[in-house]
Design a protein around this motif. Structure first.
Motif, short mmCIF file in Angstrom:
data_model
loop_
_atom_site.label_atom_id
_atom_site.label_comp_id
_atom_site.label_asym_id
_atom_site.label_seq_id
_atom_site.Cartn_x
_atom_site.Cartn_y
_atom_site.Cartn_z
N HIS A 1 -2.12 -19.69 12.75
CA HIS A 1 -1.70 -18.91 11.58
C HIS A 1 -2.59 -17.68 11.39
O HIS A 1 -2.96 -17.33 10.27
CB HIS A 1 -1.71 -19.79 10.33
N MET A 2 -2.95 -17.08 12.50
CA MET A 2 -3.75 -15.86 12.49
C MET A 2 -2.93 -14.71 13.06
O MET A 2 -2.17 -14.90 14.01
CB MET A 2 -5.02 -16.03 13.34
N ILE A 3 -3.09 -13.52 12.48
CA ILE A 3 -2.38 -12.32 12.96
C ILE A 3 -3.42 -11.21 13.15
O ILE A 3 -4.18 -10.88 12.22
CB ILE A 3 -1.30 -11.85 11.96
N ASP A 4 -3.45 -10.63 14.34
CA ASP A 4 -4.31 -9.46 14.62
C ASP A 4 -3.48 -8.19 14.47
O ASP A 4 -2.37 -8.09 15.02
CB ASP A 4 -4.90 -9.56 16.02
N LEU A 5 -4.03 -7.22 13.77
CA LEU A 5 -3.32 -5.96 13.49
C LEU A 5 -4.12 -4.78 14.02
O LEU A 5 -5.34 -4.70 13.82
CB LEU A 5 -3.11 -5.79 11.98
N LYS A 6 -3.42 -3.88 14.68
CA LYS A 6 -4.05 -2.62 15.08
C LYS A 6 -4.03 -1.65 13.90
O LYS A 6 -3.29 -1.84 12.94
CB LYS A 6 -3.29 -2.01 16.26
N GLU A 7 -4.85 -0.64 13.98
CA GLU A 7 -4.86 0.37 12.92
C GLU A 7 -3.48 0.99 12.75
O GLU A 7 -2.86 1.42 13.72
CB GLU A 7 -5.88 1.48 13.22
N GLY A 8 -2.96 0.99 11.53
CA GLY A 8 -1.65 1.55 11.24
C GLY A 8 -0.50 0.58 11.41
O GLY A 8 0.65 0.89 11.04
N GLN A 9 -0.77 -0.61 11.97
CA GLN A 9 0.31 -1.59 12.18
C GLN A 9 0.74 -2.18 10.84
O GLN A 9 -0.07 -2.49 9.98
CB GLN A 9 -0.17 -2.69 13.12
N VAL A 10 2.05 -2.37 10.70
CA VAL A 10 2.62 -2.86 9.44
C VAL A 10 2.61 -4.38 9.42
O VAL A 10 3.05 -5.04 10.37
CB VAL A 10 4.06 -2.33 9.25
N LEU A 11 2.11 -4.93 8.31
CA LEU A 11 2.15 -6.38 8.10
C LEU A 11 3.41 -6.77 7.33
O LEU A 11 4.09 -7.73 7.69
CB LEU A 11 0.91 -6.83 7.33
N LEU A 12 3.72 -6.00 6.28
CA LEU A 12 4.91 -6.25 5.46
C LEU A 12 5.62 -4.94 5.19
O LEU A 12 4.98 -3.95 4.81
CB LEU A 12 4.54 -6.91 4.12
N HIS A 13 6.93 -4.91 5.36
CA HIS A 13 7.72 -3.75 4.99
C HIS A 13 8.15 -3.88 3.53
O HIS A 13 8.25 -4.99 3.00
CB HIS A 13 8.95 -3.62 5.89
#
Length: 449
Positions: free
Chosen positions: A18-30
């Protein structure tokens, strides 16, 4: 509460699946996306944005250790009201169960913890909204000021063009008049009086009103009438030498002082013409650092030239100077220094002229102050109200107090800009009967790029 938070995070936000890695600028929720997850920010920063072209700044921000998606997780429709994306590389953990259906004490613990999260979320958003509102206000203020200066620059360019033509014609005619008079006096006038015309043309009036007053008695020994004595005293020439030359000849003394005055007037006109051309050039360049800098600028001389320019409006004011004579030369733009003194002294004179008192006085002093040259311009006028001191260097600021107009406005904005370009600073102190503008110019500096 810290122990409870540590327990909840360990129990419900530590599952590697239940882990999410995000790049800079990546959207988690619209925005408007259905969300049944509560996100814990393990590392990084997440921000929420509204899809409004007029609102560029984030409307919410959470750092590592905070929670995101709180609103949609608890709302009835579970819709995210912002677009949530990573401000930099981030990692989030999420819980997607129903906290109210957890068995035994777990549900109570989780519910108690969630209540604190919601309260903290409200507090955090209020704080962030206030911060962003202040930042937007600052940005709008800067934008409005920038627009004002752009308009001012456009108006100034048109004005500078017209003034440049007038100043050019005046300067050309003045040069022609000076050459014609010089040729005439060389060929027609007596060799005994023409040197005094050239003395006035070369030096102008070098002594202050106070010095002339104090030395008046020395010129009374020449045996001239009061009017002639006043005129010849203005020359500042050695009275002992004049005594031998005039030899009680009043007509000769009057002729001598007349020729000196003619030369001195031309000298002052030449100084004013040069400064007018410099000011026009400064206006045309509007914000571009002037390149006519020199390592041999004499601060005392620039003040004297400024006073020559202001002679026409300073007749009702006693202007005294106390110059330290051993000041070092500095690296500066002399024309811009003259512009400083003209503005500051003119403000003092205008303040005094609006103030009904018998003695109106401006005192200008220079002295070496450590690694700087200090110039103090002091007047005995009504003073500047304390509540406006911090505003007087703002563009277009002016005020009227008790019928007195403090014409500070754009002049002091330009003064402050020029002083800062020279690496210096300006200070002001004021009370009824005494206002002092102090300018500090470093002995060694370089112009700003």
């Amino acid at each position: 509460m810290s122990d409870l938070k540590d327990y909840i995070i360990s129990a419900y936000f530590s599952d590697p699946d239940h882990m999410i890695d995000l790049k800079e600028g990546q959207v988690l929720l619209h925005q408007n996306e259905i969300n049944h997850r509560l996100f814990f920010i393990v590392e990084g920063v997440l921000q929420g944005f509204l899809p409004d072209e007029d609102i560029k700044d984030p409307v919410l921000e959470e750092n590592a250790g905070g929670f995101i998606g709180v609103y949609s997780f608890f709302s009835k429709d579970h819709k995210s009201y912002t677009e949530v994306r990573a401000a930099k590389r981030s990692r989030v953990a999420y819980f997607n169960g129903d906290p109210f259906k957890l068995p035994g004490d777990e549900g109570v613990k989780f519910t108690k913890f969630l209540f604190s999260v919601v309260v903290e979320e409200l507090r955090s958003r209020q704080h962030f909204a206030g911060h962003m509102a202040r930042e937007r206000h600052k940005s709008m203020t800067k934008l409005l000021q920038s627009e004002k200066m752009i308009v001012l620059g456009q108006l100034s360019m048109g004005l500078a063009h017209e003034l440049n033509n007038a100043v050019g014609a005046f300067s050309s005619n003045l040069d022609q008049l000076t050459r014609s008079l010089t040729d005439y006096f060389k060929s027609h006038e007596s060799e005994f009086v023409t040197p005094y015309f050239f003395e006035g043309l070369r030096e102008g009036q070098t002594k202050s009103t106070k010095e002339l007053r104090e030395e008046r008695s020395d010129y009374e020994q020449l045996g001239l009438n009061k009017s002639a004595t006043r005129r010849i005293a203005k020359t500042g020439l050695d009275p002992v030498m004049l005594k031998a030359v005039i030899n009680d000849d009043e007509q000769f003394g009057t002729q001598l002082s007349f020729l000196w005055e003619m030369g001195s007037t031309l000298h002052d006109m030449e100084v004013s013409s040069r400064q007018a051309a410099h000011v026009v050039q400064s206006v045309k360049q509007m914000g571009v650092a002037n390149q006519r800098w020199s390592y041999t600028v004499d601060v005392n001389k620039t003040i004297s030239e400024a006073l020559a320019i202001l002679k026409g409006i300073s007749k009702e004011v006693a202007i005294e100077t106390r110059f330290e004579q051993e000041l070092p030369s500095i690296y500066a733009c002399s024309g811009e220094l003259i512009q400083i003194w003209v503005n500051l002294v003119k403000n003092a004179i205008e303040s005094l002229n609006a103030f009904n008192q018998d003695t109106r006085k401006v005192m200008i002093t220079t002295q070496l102050d450590g690694v700087s040259i200090a110039v103090n311009i002091e007047d005995n006028g009504p003073g500047i109200p304390k509540e406006v001191w911090e505003k007087i260097f703002q563009p277009s600021f002016s005020t009227k107090v008790a019928g007195l107009s403090f014409g500070l406005g754009l002049g002091l904005t330009i003064v402050k800009r020029i002083i800062e370009e020279h690496g210096g600073e300006i200070k002001v102190t004021s009370q009824p009967g005494q206002t002092v503008f102090s300018v500090f110019l470093p002995i060694e500096t370089q112009p700003k790029e």
